[in-house]
Design a protein around this motif. Structure first.
Motif, short mmCIF file in Angstrom:
data_model
loop_
_atom_site.label_atom_id
_atom_site.label_comp_id
_atom_site.label_asym_id
_atom_site.label_seq_id
_atom_site.Cartn_x
_atom_site.Cartn_y
_atom_site.Cartn_z
N VAL A 194 0.86 -1.18 0.00
CA VAL A 194 0.00 0.00 0.00
C VAL A 194 0.90 1.24 0.00
N THR A 195 0.77 2.07 -1.01
CA THR A 195 1.62 3.24 -1.16
C THR A 195 1.41 4.23 -0.02
N ASP A 196 2.52 4.74 0.52
CA ASP A 196 2.42 5.77 1.57
C ASP A 196 1.79 7.03 0.99
N PRO A 197 1.02 7.76 1.81
CA PRO A 197 0.48 9.04 1.34
C PRO A 197 1.57 10.11 1.28
N ILE A 198 1.26 11.21 0.62
CA ILE A 198 2.17 12.35 0.64
C ILE A 198 2.26 12.89 2.07
N ALA A 199 3.26 13.75 2.32
CA ALA A 199 3.53 14.20 3.70
C ALA A 199 2.31 14.82 4.36
N SER A 200 1.50 15.55 3.60
CA SER A 200 0.33 16.20 4.17
C SER A 200 -0.95 15.39 3.96
N VAL A 209 -9.29 3.72 6.38
CA VAL A 209 -9.46 2.29 6.16
C VAL A 209 -10.91 1.89 6.38
N ALA A 210 -11.39 0.96 5.55
CA ALA A 210 -12.73 0.39 5.73
C ALA A 210 -12.63 -1.13 5.67
N GLU A 245 -3.82 9.15 0.29
CA GLU A 245 -3.73 10.38 -0.50
C GLU A 245 -2.30 10.51 -1.05
N ALA A 246 -2.06 9.80 -2.15
CA ALA A 246 -0.73 9.72 -2.74
C ALA A 246 -0.52 10.82 -3.77
N ALA A 247 0.74 11.02 -4.15
CA ALA A 247 1.07 12.07 -5.10
C ALA A 247 0.69 11.69 -6.53
N SER A 248 0.74 10.41 -6.85
CA SER A 248 0.43 9.97 -8.21
C SER A 248 -0.08 8.55 -8.17
N GLY A 249 -0.72 8.14 -9.26
CA GLY A 249 -1.23 6.78 -9.36
C GLY A 249 -2.51 6.58 -8.56
N SER A 250 -2.94 5.31 -8.51
CA SER A 250 -4.17 4.99 -7.80
C SER A 250 -3.96 5.15 -6.31
N ALA A 251 -4.93 5.75 -5.65
CA ALA A 251 -4.84 5.97 -4.20
C ALA A 251 -5.66 4.96 -3.42
N VAL A 252 -6.44 4.12 -4.10
CA VAL A 252 -7.29 3.14 -3.43
C VAL A 252 -6.71 1.75 -3.61
N PHE A 253 -6.57 1.04 -2.49
CA PHE A 253 -6.02 -0.31 -2.51
C PHE A 253 -7.02 -1.24 -1.82
N VAL A 254 -7.26 -2.41 -2.42
CA VAL A 254 -8.28 -3.33 -1.90
C VAL A 254 -7.65 -4.70 -1.68
N GLY A 272 -8.19 -10.70 3.59
CA GLY A 272 -7.97 -10.33 4.97
C GLY A 272 -6.75 -9.47 5.20
N GLY A 273 -6.29 -8.77 4.16
CA GLY A 273 -5.16 -7.88 4.33
C GLY A 273 -3.81 -8.50 4.05
N THR A 274 -3.79 -9.77 3.60
CA THR A 274 -2.52 -10.40 3.27
C THR A 274 -1.89 -9.75 2.05
N THR A 275 -2.69 -9.52 1.02
CA THR A 275 -2.22 -8.83 -0.18
C THR A 275 -3.19 -7.72 -0.54
N PHE A 276 -2.67 -6.64 -1.14
CA PHE A 276 -3.47 -5.52 -1.59
C PHE A 276 -3.15 -5.23 -3.05
N ALA A 277 -4.18 -4.81 -3.80
CA ALA A 277 -4.00 -4.41 -5.19
C ALA A 277 -4.63 -3.05 -5.39
N SER A 278 -3.99 -2.21 -6.20
CA SER A 278 -4.56 -0.89 -6.47
C SER A 278 -5.80 -1.02 -7.32
N SER A 279 -6.73 -0.08 -7.14
CA SER A 279 -7.99 -0.07 -7.88
C SER A 279 -8.07 1.21 -8.69
N ALA A 280 -7.80 1.12 -9.97
CA ALA A 280 -7.76 2.30 -10.84
C ALA A 280 -9.16 2.88 -11.03
N GLY A 281 -9.19 4.21 -11.17
CA GLY A 281 -10.44 4.89 -11.45
C GLY A 281 -11.10 5.49 -10.24
#
Length: 245
Positions: A34-40, A45-46, A66-75, A79-88
């Motif tokens: 899961v990509t870290d958000p930008i500093a601000s 999580v849901a 809230e990332a600087a680029s790319g998809s910001a939503v990961f699903v 049970g949280g073992t692996t996450f994949a970005s969700s484009a759009g």
């Protein structure tokens, strides 16, 4: 699994990312996928718990970063073992929630636009809402909320009814909270409470509950009232609330 806990750092704490504990908080590990958000930026999580209640699939987790680029939503669906970005999906948001039917909703900070993820496809909802309250097992019980006003839906947030008038407040312990008779209440968090079989609202100047949550949603049902439950603590400041499942 009550031993599994997710935690995120507040905005401004770079590098914390999404943390998970499998032993009720004794030890923690960062989820690197899961990509870290930008500093601000912030992370929210849901978790979808309805699968375990209804016999369906469980272990679905969604994260907005809230990332600087790319998809910001990961699903995650394991049970949280692996996450994949969700484009759009959105790049930022104010609240995130799952309905009982595993439809994900992310509302923006202005309350003007909601992104909806259903069966892998994103769409937008124009309903005015800071967020959504979803019953954990009943898909007919979904409420959009905006400054104390409730907008009920019987079709899992596809369409909404409109509340009539401003929210009514009942306060017996702290009388002035009722006398002020605000047109709008704060934009704090609202959740479904199994104890009260209704809604609990962390409103900023105290705690409130609402048990008028019938699923028929006739015109009379749209006149909602919030009952103060702060136990006389006048300086209580609340903006968030969670219930241990």
């Amino acid at each position: 699994n009550p031993d599994v806990i997710y935690a995120v750092g507040e905005a401004g704490y770079a590098g914390v990312g999404l943390q998970r504990s499998l032993d009720f908080g004794v030890t923690w590990s960062k989820i690197a996928t899961v990509t870290d958000p930008i500093a601000s930026g912030a992370m929210i999580v849901a978790l979808w718990r309805a699968g375990a209640l209804s016999g369906g699939r469980s272990g679905t987790v969604a994260v907005l970063s809230e990332a600087a680029s790319g998809s910001a939503v990961f699903v995650s669906t394991d049970g949280g073992t692996t996450f994949a970005s969700s484009a759009g999906g959105p790049s930022a948001g104010f609240s995130i929630s799952y309905t009982a039917g595993a439809k994900l909703h992310i509302a923006n900070a202005a309350g003007s636009t909601t992104y909806r993820l259903s069966s892998g496809t994103w769409s937008t909802i124009s309903q005015l809402a800071y967020g959504y309250i979803c019953h954990p097992s009943d898909t007919t019980k979904v409420w959009g909320h905006f400054t104390g006003r409730l907008y009920p839906s019987t079709d899992e947030a596809a369409t909404f009814l409109t509340e009539t008038g401003k929210p009514n407040r009942v306060a017996t312990d702290i009388g002035w909270q009722a006398w002020t008779d605000e047109q709008n209440m704060g934009g704090g968090k609202i959740i479904w409470s199994p104890r009260y079989s209704g809604l609990v609202y962390a409103q900023g100047i105290g705690m409130w509950r609402n048990s008028n949550t019938t699923t028929t949603f006739t015109g009379v049902d749209l006149s909602f009232s919030w009952t103060e439950m702060s136990k006389g603590i006048e300086n209580m400041v609340t903006n968030g609330i969670n219930i241990v499942p």
